[in-house]
Design an enzyme around this catalytic site. Sequence first.
Site: not given
Length: 340
Positions: A246, A259, A261
Site C-alpha cells: 500500500d 498497510d 485497513k
Amino acid sequence: LVRMKFLQLLSRKPGKLEMLFQIPFCQKQFPYVCLATSTCLYSKKKKVNSYEQVDQEKYKNLVYSVTSYKTSAQTPETIFEEDNLLYGPPNKHRPPVKAGTKTPKNWVPLVNPNKRIPLLNGDSNLPIKIALQKTKMPSVTRILQQTISPQQAFCLERWKEKMILELGKDGFAEYTKNLFLQGELFHAALESIFLSEEIATTEQREDVVISGYLSSVQHVLKDISEVKALESAVQHETLQYLGLVDCVAKYRGQLCVIDWKTSEKPKPSLKNTFDNPLQVAAYIGAINHDANYDFQVSCGLIVVAYKNGSPAHPHFMDPGLCSQYWNKWLLRLEEYMDRN
C-alpha cells in the site's frame, strides 16, 4: 409344655446342651433352635463406616452444590464454577512446551545484508509505483488464505453463515462487493492525497462513501512523511513470492511499510488484526530483497480506519516485532510450499 421343659433343662444343666442337640426329637420339633446357637454373629466386631471419619463441615458446600441441582440446565459459567469447586482454579500460566516451537527450515534474514544502498537518489521526491504483473509466483494474500488455522477458518465460516442468514446470498454478495469497492476508493483517495492531486469532480460522489474513513485517518496522516512507494508491486527474489504494498513512508521518523485497513468494528490492539502483521512482515522482507527498491525497511504500521469517522488505530511494529512475525510468515510460506 414341651418348650418349657426344654428351657428348664437348659437353665439347670447347661453342660448337656450338645447331647440335647443330638436327639432326633429336637432336630425335628425345634429346627429353628439351631439358628439361635450361631454365636459367631455376636463375636464379630462392628464395622467402622469410613464416611464418619470425613470432615463433613469441610465439604458441606460441595455436598450442598451437588444435591441442590435438581435440573441439568447447565451453562458454561456454571460448568466452570463446578470445575473450580471440584478441582480448583485452572492453571493459566503453564510453561511453554519446547517441542512445540518451530523454526523455519529455509531461514532467510528479514534485512538483506548484501543489499547496497546508494548515498544519493535523484528521484527521491517521486514515489515508486510498479504495476503488479501476472505470474505463476504466489501472492502474499493467497499464501495466507490457504494456510489459515482451523480456528480462523471456522470463525470465518460462522461469520459468513450468519451474514447470509441476515442478508441472504444475494445480499451478502452485494455487501462484500461494496466492502471491496470502499477499500479501493479509500486507497485511491489516500494515493491522491500523498501525490497532492485534486480529486476529480466525477469522483466527488464516491468520496462521500469513504468520507468517514478519510476523517478517521486525519490524525495519522499528520505523522507521515517522505513517501517512497505507493501501491507498488514487490517480489522476494530468493523465496519466490510477490505482493502489492500500500505505502512505504516514514511514520514519526521511522521508515515503515504501511498497510491501510478499513473496518466497521473497533480494533484497538494488534492481535485484533489477525494475519495483517504477517502480511506486513512479508512485504518488508520482499522489499529488502527486491532490486527495484534502493532502500531497506525494518518497521511496519497497520492503520485501521473506521467508517463512522472515529479516530483510526495505528499499530506500530518495531524491528523486534517485525522479526517475530517474519519467522511466523516463513513457517506459513513453508506450509504453503509443502502443500503445493
